[in-house]
Design a protein around this motif. Structure first.
Motif, short mmCIF file in Angstrom:
data_model
loop_
_atom_site.label_atom_id
_atom_site.label_comp_id
_atom_site.label_asym_id
_atom_site.label_seq_id
_atom_site.Cartn_x
_atom_site.Cartn_y
_atom_site.Cartn_z
N HIS A 164 -2.01 0.08 0.55
CA HIS A 164 -1.61 0.87 1.14
C HIS A 164 -2.63 2.08 1.27
CE1 HIS A 164 2.62 -0.73 1.01
NE2 HIS A 164 2.24 -0.55 -0.25
N ILE A 168 -1.05 2.88 6.65
CA ILE A 168 -1.43 1.40 6.95
C ILE A 168 -1.17 0.48 5.64
CG2 ILE A 168 -3.19 -0.31 7.46
CD1 ILE A 168 -4.86 2.43 8.76
N GLU A 192 1.14 -0.54 10.60
CA GLU A 192 0.70 0.82 10.71
C GLU A 192 1.88 1.72 11.24
OE1 GLU A 192 -2.72 0.90 13.28
OE2 GLU A 192 -3.99 0.05 11.79
N SER A 193 1.83 3.17 10.98
CA SER A 193 2.72 4.05 11.45
C SER A 193 2.04 5.22 11.54
CB SER A 193 3.85 4.31 10.53
OG SER A 193 4.73 3.22 10.28
N LYS A 194 2.37 6.02 12.43
CA LYS A 194 1.82 7.61 12.95
C LYS A 194 2.88 8.36 12.23
CE LYS A 194 0.38 7.83 17.02
NZ LYS A 194 0.22 8.39 18.51
N TYR A 207 -5.41 10.52 12.24
CA TYR A 207 -5.21 10.13 13.70
C TYR A 207 -6.20 10.57 14.38
CZ TYR A 207 -2.97 9.23 18.10
OH TYR A 207 -2.85 9.09 19.25
N HIS A 247 6.04 -1.20 3.01
CA HIS A 247 5.55 -0.20 3.91
C HIS A 247 6.30 0.90 4.22
CE1 HIS A 247 3.08 1.43 7.17
NE2 HIS A 247 3.99 1.69 7.98
N VAL A 273 -2.33 8.13 10.21
CA VAL A 273 -2.02 6.80 10.48
C VAL A 273 -1.75 6.24 9.09
CG1 VAL A 273 -2.49 4.46 11.33
CG2 VAL A 273 -3.12 6.71 12.50
N ALA A 285 -4.21 5.66 4.02
CA ALA A 285 -3.88 6.48 5.22
C ALA A 285 -5.37 6.85 5.83
CB ALA A 285 -3.08 7.67 5.04
N ARG A 326 -0.95 -6.92 8.55
CA ARG A 326 -1.15 -5.38 8.87
C ARG A 326 -0.29 -4.58 9.51
NH1 ARG A 326 -6.66 -2.54 8.78
NH2 ARG A 326 -6.15 -0.42 10.12
#
Length: 68
Positions: A61, A50, A37-39, A66, A11, A48, A63, A35
């Motif tokens: 991967h 993912i 996730e990052s903002k 948001y 990730h 986001v 996105a 799973r």
């Protein structure tokens, strides 16, 4: 892929490759063991990012925008 640590590494690696111009990345969080996730703050937008560990062991991967 054998562990959530491996998924986290994949990730983070993809974050760096896909968002080299990100102004800020809010920490990665584990939704469950398959799973993460990052903002990501890019320009005026927020996405986001993912990463999902599929049952066959591959990592997907993607996105999405948001939404508050």
């Amino acid at each position: 892929m054998t562990s959530v640590d491996d998924l986290y590494c994949a990730h983070v690696e993809q974050l760096g490759l896909r968002y080299p111009d990100a102004s800020y990345v809010q920490r990665a969080w584990e939704v469950d063991t398959t799973r993460i996730e990052s903002k990501v703050f890019v320009g005026d937008g927020i996405e986001v990012f993912i990463s999902v560990l599929e049952p066959d062991g591959t990592v997907r991967h993607f996105a999405k925008p948001y939404k508050k």
